[in-house]
Design an enzyme around this catalytic site. Structure first.
Site, PDB file in Angstrom:
ATOM      1  N   THR A 167       0.849  -1.196   0.000  1.00 17.06           N
ATOM      2  CA  THR A 167       0.000   0.000   0.000  1.00 17.06           C
ATOM      3  C   THR A 167       0.882   1.243   0.000  1.00 17.06           C
ATOM      4  OG1 THR A 167      -1.783  -1.110   1.156  1.00 17.06           O
ATOM      5  CG2 THR A 167      -1.625   1.261   1.503  1.00 17.06           C
ATOM      6  N   VAL A 196     -13.511  -4.061   2.079  1.00 17.00           N
ATOM      7  CA  VAL A 196     -12.862  -2.754   2.096  1.00 17.00           C
ATOM      8  C   VAL A 196     -12.051  -2.675   3.384  1.00 17.00           C
ATOM      9  CG1 VAL A 196     -13.235  -0.259   2.203  1.00 17.00           C
ATOM     10  CG2 VAL A 196     -14.685  -1.675   0.725  1.00 17.00           C
ATOM     11  N   GLY A 197     -10.795  -2.275   3.269  1.00 18.07           N
ATOM     12  CA  GLY A 197      -9.921  -2.199   4.442  1.00 18.07           C
ATOM     13  C   GLY A 197      -9.906  -0.803   5.038  1.00 18.07           C
ATOM     14  N   THR A 218      -0.542   1.973   7.040  1.00 17.57           N
ATOM     15  CA  THR A 218      -0.471   0.774   6.196  1.00 17.57           C
ATOM     16  C   THR A 218      -0.358  -0.440   7.100  1.00 17.57           C
ATOM     17  OG1 THR A 218       0.760  -0.376   4.447  1.00 17.57           O
ATOM     18  CG2 THR A 218       2.038   1.044   5.908  1.00 17.57           C
TER      19      THR A 218
HETATM   20  N1  ASP Z   1      -4.043  -1.598   4.936  1.00 17.69           N
HETATM   21  C1  ASP Z   1      -4.248  -2.237   3.676  1.00 17.69           C
HETATM   22  C2  ASP Z   1      -5.539  -3.030   3.736  1.00 17.69           C
HETATM   23  O1  ASP Z   1      -5.783  -3.677   4.736  1.00 17.69           O
HETATM   24  C3  ASP Z   1      -3.129  -3.145   3.280  1.00 17.69           C
HETATM   25  C4  ASP Z   1      -1.747  -2.588   3.509  1.00 17.69           C
HETATM   26  O2  ASP Z   1      -1.592  -1.475   3.945  1.00 17.69           O
HETATM   27  O3  ASP Z   1      -0.791  -3.284   3.248  1.00 17.69           O
HETATM   28  O4  ASP Z   1      -6.241  -3.038   2.764  1.00 17.69           O
END
Ligand code: ASP
Length: 300
Positions: A167, A196-197, A218
Site C-alpha cells: 500500500t 474494504v480495508g 499501512t
Molecule cells: N491496509 C491495507 C488493507 O488492509 C493493506 C496494507 O496497507 O498493506 O487493505
C-alpha cells in the site's frame, strides 16, 4: 514556512529482491511531491502527485501492481484528505481504473460527498472522463504467479495472509502551512470480494488536520480500523509536537490492544516528519524542509 513531504510504500516483510524497487519508487514519489511544494504547490496537489506516481509503479499494491482478491479480481481503495477543511474524498472497491487517487481527488473537489464504492465510484470516474482500463493492465507477473499458487494450494506463496502489502501513502505540508494526506491500495492479497480495508476510511487509513498534523497508515486493515490508527496518532500530537513519538505510541496501541501489524507516517503542523512500524520492514522516503534533511530507505 518550509514545506515537507513523507511517503510510504507499505509495511510488511518486503523480500530482498524487491527492496531496490521500493526504495526507488518511494524516492521518486517524494521528489515529485517535494518539487511541487517547492514551486508553491499545495499539500493536496503534492500528495496526489506522489500517490499517482506510486500507483503507476508496478512495484506497489496500488493502481498497477494491485493484488487479486479471492475471486481473481482487482478492487482498489483510496482516500485524500485536506487538513484545512477536514474534507476528504475516497473510493472503495473500485475496479478498472488506473489511478483511484485522481478519482478520490475529483470527488473531493467537485461534489459534497466523501466516499463512493464499487460501481458508483467507477461510473463517477467515467463521467469525469477518466479512462477505463482492463484488469490485465493492472496485473503484474508476481501477482499472477501468487494467485495461480493460491488456486492450487489455497495458500499464499510469498505473503502471509495478514502480513500487509505494498500500500502507498503520503503526507505533506505546504508553504502556507496547510496539511494533506493520501493513501491508495489494492488491499490485502486474497481478501474477500467486496472487502474494504482501512485505507479509504477517514481516520483509519489517513487523517489530516491543520491544527495538529497528517498521517497515513499501512498494514493489517481490520486491526487498523479497530484502533482508528491515523486519527489516534494525530491526536497524540496535541501539546506534543513529536511525530516520531506519536507514531510509535499509536503503533504500540495497535499491537497491544488488537495484536495488529502495521506502519505509520506523520507530518506535524510544524513540518516535522516521523514514522514507525511493527512489521519487519517499511519502505519510506521524506524531505523535511524545517531541518533540510531527506532520506529514502527500508526501515527495519
Ligand atoms: N491496509 C491495507 C488493507 O488492509 C493493506 C496494507 O496497507 O498493506 O487493505
Amino acid at each position: 514556512m518550509k514545506p515537507s513531504i513523507i511517503v510510504h510504500g507499505g509495511a510488511w516483510d518486503i523480500p530482498d529482491a524487491l527492496v531496490d524497487a521500493h526504495i526507488s519508487g518511494c524516492r521518486k514519489a517524494s521528489e515529485y511531491g517535494y518539487d511541487l511544494l517547492s514551486r508553491g504547490g499545495t499539500a493536496l496537489d503534492a500528495v496526489e502527485a506522489a500517490i499517482a506516481s506510486m500507483e503507476d509503479d508496478p512495484t506497489f499494491d496500488a493502481g498497477v501492481g494491485s493484488v487479486l482478491n479471492q475471486v481473481g479480481k482487482v478492487e482498489m481503495d483510496a482516500i485524500i484528505m485536506d487538513g484545512s477543511t477536514l474534507r476528504s474524498g475516497a473510493v472503495a472497491a473500485v475496479r478498472n481504473i488506473k489511478n483511484p487517487i485522481h478519482v478520490a481527488r475529483r470527488l473531493l473537489d467537485t461534489t459534497q460527498f466523501s466516499m463512493l464504492a464499487g460501481e458508483g465510484a467507477f461510473d463517477f470516474a467515467m463521467k469525469c472522463g477518466f479512462a477505463e482500463c482492463n484488469e490485465e493492465d493492472l496485473l503484474v507477473g508476481r501477482e499472477l504467479d501468487d494467485y495461480r499458487e493460491f488456486l492450487k494450494t489455497g495458500v499464499l506463496r510469498t505473503r502471509r495472509f495478514f502480513s500487509g502489502a505494498d500500500t502507498v501513502g503520503a503526507c505533506a505540508i505546504d508553504s502556507e502551512g496547510h496539511l494533506a494526506c493520501a493513501t491508495s491500495t489494492g488491499g490485502t492479497p486474497r481478501k474477500m470480494a467486496g472487502r474494504v480495508g482501512d485505507s479509504p476510511i477517514i481516520g483509519s487509513g489517513a487523517y489530516a488536520d491543520d491544527t495538529l498534523g497528517a498521517a497515513s497508515s499501512t498494514g493489517w486493515g481490520e486491526k487498523i480500523m479497530a484502533v482508528v490508527l491515523a486519527k489516534t496518532a494525530i491526536d497524540m500530537l496535541a501539546g506534543n509536537d513529536d511525530p516520531r513519538a506519536a507514531s510509535e505510541r499509536a503503533i504500540n496501541i495497535l499491537k497491544t490492544r488488537v495484536e495488529g501489524l502495521g506502519g505509520l507516517i506523520i507530518i506535524s503542523k510544524s513540518g516535522k516528519v516521523g514514522y514507525f512500524h511493527n512489521t519487519p520492514r517499511m519502505a519510506f522516503a521524506f524531505a523535511e524542509g524545517i531541518s533540510g534533511s531527506s532520506k529514502t530507505g527500508i526501515s527495519l
